[in-house]
Write an enzyme that holds these catalytic residues in place. Structure first.
Site, PDB file in Angstrom:
ATOM      1  N   THR A  98      52.305   9.549  13.534  1.00 31.58           N
ATOM      2  CA  THR A  98      51.558   8.722  14.491  1.00 31.58           C
ATOM      3  C   THR A  98      51.220   7.357  13.894  1.00 31.58           C
ATOM      4  OG1 THR A  98      50.585  10.715  15.439  1.00 31.58           O
ATOM      5  CG2 THR A  98      49.440   8.649  15.876  1.00 31.58           C
TER       6      THR A  98
ATOM      7  N   HIS B  95      54.156   5.109  14.047  1.00 32.88           N
ATOM      8  CA  HIS B  95      54.292   4.488  15.381  1.00 32.88           C
ATOM      9  C   HIS B  95      53.358   3.287  15.502  1.00 32.88           C
ATOM     10  CE1 HIS B  95      56.952   7.394  17.276  1.00 32.88           C
ATOM     11  NE2 HIS B  95      56.238   8.381  16.760  1.00 32.88           N
TER      12      HIS B  95
ATOM     13  N   HIS C  98      43.890   9.372  10.697  1.00 36.99           N
ATOM     14  CA  HIS C  98      43.141  10.540  11.183  1.00 36.99           C
ATOM     15  C   HIS C  98      43.260  11.752  10.267  1.00 36.99           C
ATOM     16  CE1 HIS C  98      47.225  10.815  12.862  1.00 36.99           C
ATOM     17  NE2 HIS C  98      47.088  12.106  12.627  1.00 36.99           N
ATOM     18  N   GLU C  99      44.028  11.640   9.185  1.00 41.41           N
ATOM     19  CA  GLU C  99      44.166  12.781   8.267  1.00 41.41           C
ATOM     20  C   GLU C  99      43.367  12.449   7.015  1.00 41.41           C
ATOM     21  OE1 GLU C  99      48.374  13.340   7.640  1.00 41.41           O
ATOM     22  OE2 GLU C  99      48.760  13.647   9.773  1.00 41.41           O
TER      23      GLU C  99
ATOM     24  N   ASP D  41      68.120  20.489  10.308  1.00 38.05           N
ATOM     25  CA  ASP D  41      67.921  19.039  10.354  1.00 38.05           C
ATOM     26  C   ASP D  41      69.291  18.418  10.066  1.00 38.05           C
ATOM     27  OD1 ASP D  41      64.915  17.369   9.869  1.00 38.05           O
ATOM     28  OD2 ASP D  41      66.812  16.268   9.837  1.00 38.05           O
TER      29      ASP D  41
ATOM     30  N   LEU E  27      56.550  21.478  19.756  1.00 39.96           N
ATOM     31  CA  LEU E  27      55.625  20.467  19.227  1.00 39.96           C
ATOM     32  C   LEU E  27      56.298  19.097  19.208  1.00 39.96           C
ATOM     33  CD1 LEU E  27      52.687  20.328  17.857  1.00 39.96           C
ATOM     34  CD2 LEU E  27      53.952  20.061  15.736  1.00 39.96           C
ATOM     35  N   GLY E  28      57.624  19.076  18.998  1.00 39.53           N
ATOM     36  CA  GLY E  28      58.358  17.808  18.967  1.00 39.53           C
ATOM     37  C   GLY E  28      58.287  17.106  20.307  1.00 39.53           C
ATOM     38  N   ILE E  29      58.231  15.784  20.256  1.00 43.80           N
ATOM     39  CA  ILE E  29      58.090  14.996  21.485  1.00 43.80           C
ATOM     40  C   ILE E  29      59.384  14.231  21.739  1.00 43.80           C
ATOM     41  CG2 ILE E  29      56.764  13.180  22.644  1.00 43.80           C
ATOM     42  CD1 ILE E  29      54.479  13.956  20.647  1.00 43.80           C
TER      43      ILE E  29
ATOM     44  N   VAL F  67      52.691  22.732  22.690  1.00 44.36           N
ATOM     45  CA  VAL F  67      51.621  22.837  21.703  1.00 44.36           C
ATOM     46  C   VAL F  67      51.051  21.446  21.452  1.00 44.36           C
ATOM     47  CG1 VAL F  67      51.020  23.468  19.338  1.00 44.36           C
ATOM     48  CG2 VAL F  67      52.737  24.792  20.586  1.00 44.36           C
ATOM     49  N   TYR F  68      49.744  21.323  21.530  1.00 39.92           N
ATOM     50  CA  TYR F  68      49.096  20.040  21.284  1.00 39.92           C
ATOM     51  C   TYR F  68      47.936  20.247  20.316  1.00 39.92           C
ATOM     52  CZ  TYR F  68      46.405  15.794  22.141  1.00 39.92           C
ATOM     53  OH  TYR F  68      45.696  14.639  21.983  1.00 39.92           O
TER      54      TYR F  68
HETATM   55 ZN    ZN Z   1      48.576  13.495  11.951  1.00 37.02          ZN
END
Ligand code: ZN
Length: 345
Positions: A44, A47, A67-68, A199, A266-268, A290-291
């Site tokens: 995030t 981004h 945020h972590e 991957d 979970l992937g967007i 999942v969010y």
């Molecule tokens: Zn995070």
């Protein structure tokens, strides 16, 4: 305590973040003030650094990002009970409302009024963070600060992995970023039989094999069906954890699942993604979006697992003093790192 602090700020509508001096936040009666020791850089944050379309329409200019985190409580409001000055902690970065049906039913992670620190509200890339005491998660002594700083993404991994019963199951994880890798470690920890992680990035697959007892598969070079045959899987995978947002990966997952298989997403995907729904219907597949993390059940489970042998420390591949944050973001943007932790102490 001085009343100024360093903070990494989205100061301009262009690529980058800027170190500024900001006042230490004032806390309300229900808040604590946390001195930040370590922070993790999230996808995030990349981004936001890149200032892509999502970031430009979501993040207000001038916001303190991040945020972590892990840190220490240095002040608390007059209503705060059960938390002491000096307590080491991490915390839930989703600030929830209390009015919605979901919140009032105790499903805090489903509150539609959620606001995120470092995305909508002042964040943790700073000397100090104001946080509602409700959001604080105390850290036991055996969880060191740098692991405390990655409990937010580990929580995503745990929430996704624990979406379905994994005991004895064969699990396919698509996407070997840090969250996919940690989900692999969790799946093995809770008793999955085979965990295959796919991957196309060799560095990430190598890291996956180093962190967790999983089978890394480069789908650019190897056919998933050959891997399934090698592992003597009769029908296919029982559970899929989609972490990449990649359409080809999602198609592969649907094909590789057993009849009645289950998928946690979970992937967007970028924008709208074509999906072969008839395949999903005829295979009777269950899909769960999942969010975030379950507040606070995911936190409870992940801390208990960390105390009980789950080890994700090796997913942290780079550490920088915060003054070298540019190097940290550079290595994250290269796609050749695991988690990158910045040291604020
Ligand atoms: Zn995070």
């Amino acid at each position: 305590m001085t009343n100024e602090m360093k903070a990494l700020v989205k100061a301009k509508p262009e690529v980058g973040l800027w170190m500024e001096h900001r006042p230490v936040p004032e806390i309300g009666p229900d808040d604590v003030l946390i001195r930040i020791r370590k922070t993790g850089i999230c996808g995030t944050d990349i981004h936001i650094w890149n200032w892509d379309d999502w970031a430009a329409k979501t993040v207000p200019l001038g916001l303190i990002t991040g945020h972590e985190f892990a840190g220490e409580i240095v002040d608390k409001g007059r209503n705060v009970e059960g938390l002491a000055i000096g307590q080491r902690c991490s915390g839930e970065g989703h600030l929830i409302g209390r009015q919605s049906r979901q919140s009032r039913a105790g499903k805090f992670h489903l509150d539609p009024a959620t606001r995120g620190i470092g995305v909508n509200e002042p964040g943790a890339f700073a000397g100090y963070l104001r946080l509602p005491a409700f959001n604080v998660v105390p850290l036991p002594d055996e969880i060191e600060d740098e692991v405390g700083a990655i409990l937010d993404p580990l929580g995503n991994a745990v929430h996704t992995a624990l979406s379905f019963d994994l005991v004895g199951e064969d699990v396919l994880i698509t996407g070997a970023g840090p969250i996919g890798i940690m989900a692999g470690a969790v799946a093995r920890h809770v008793g999955a039989r085979h965990v295959v992680i796919t991957d196309v990035n060799p560095a990430r697959l190598a890291l996956a094999a180093e962190v967790a007892d999983v089978v890394p598969v480069n789908v650019a070079q190897e056919d998933l069906r050959d891997v399934m045959a090698r592992l003597k899987m009769a029908q296919g995978f029982d559970v899929g954890l989609e972490m990449s947002g990649n359409q080809a990966a999602m198609d592969q997952m649907v094909e590789a699942l057993v009849m009645g298989g289950r998928i946690a997403l979970l992937g967007i995907p970028p924008g709208k993604s074509p999906v072969d729904w008839s395949r999903i219907v005829f295979k009777a597949i269950t899909i769960k979006g999942v969010y975030g993390r379950e507040i606070f059940e995911t936190w409870y489970k992940m801390i208990a697992m960390l105390q009980n042998g789950l080890d994700v420390r090796r997913v942290i591949t780079h550490r920088f003093p915060v003054d070298q944050f540019r190097d940290g973001f550079e290595v994250m943007r290269s796609g050749k790192s695991g988690k990158v932790v910045l040291d604020w102490s």
